[in-house]
Design a protein around this motif. Structure first.
Motif, PDB file in Angstrom:
ATOM      1  N   PRO A   1       0.811  -1.226   0.000  1.00 11.63           N
ATOM      2  CA  PRO A   1       0.000   0.000   0.000  1.00 11.63           C
ATOM      3  C   PRO A   1       0.845   1.278   0.000  1.00 11.63           C
TER       4      PRO A   1
ATOM      5  N   ASN B   1      -5.890  -5.292  -7.948  1.00 13.62           N
ATOM      6  CA  ASN B   1      -5.868  -4.354  -6.828  1.00 13.62           C
ATOM      7  C   ASN B   1      -5.159  -3.058  -7.212  1.00 13.62           C
TER       8      ASN B   1
ATOM      9  N   GLU C   1      -6.959   0.641  -7.235  1.00 10.87           N
ATOM     10  CA  GLU C   1      -6.404   1.786  -6.500  1.00 10.87           C
ATOM     11  C   GLU C   1      -6.128   2.947  -7.448  1.00 10.87           C
TER      12      GLU C   1
END
Length: 100
Positions: free
Chosen positions: A48, A79, A83
């Protein structure tokens, strides 16, 4: 035309992929070295903090996105794409018109 003007404003190509889906692009970028035109950015992990770092280094209105997955179903690549799409939406940029 509006499309030509938009294309002229693109400064970055963001490549999203994991493993071999990113390594080929990275190899070419490293082998050819920096040049005029597009800056290449790679989102090639699931960290992240890495996502935030990459997304903080680009300007969504000036970026095209290339999403690469051999299988088409790689969760990590998905993912990264999600994002990135969310970041583009926050910036008021239509993600589908910028992504391949």
């Amino acid at each position: 035309s509006a499309a030509a003007q938009e294309e002229a404003n693109v400064t970055t190509l963001l490549v999203i992929g994991i493993g071999g889906s990113a390594l080929g692009s990275q190899l070419l970028a490293d082998a050819l070295g920096p040049g005029p035109g597009l800056r290449l950015a790679f989102m090639d992990n699931t960290d992240p903090d890495g996502f935030r770092s990459i997304l903080g280094s680009i300007e969504a209105p000036e970026t095209w996105v290339l999403v690469i997955s051999k299988s088409g179903g790689t969760a990590e690549t998905r993912n990264g794409m999600l994002e990135t799409r969310a970041a583009f939406q926050r910036a008021g940029v239509d993600f589908p018109s910028r992504a391949i």
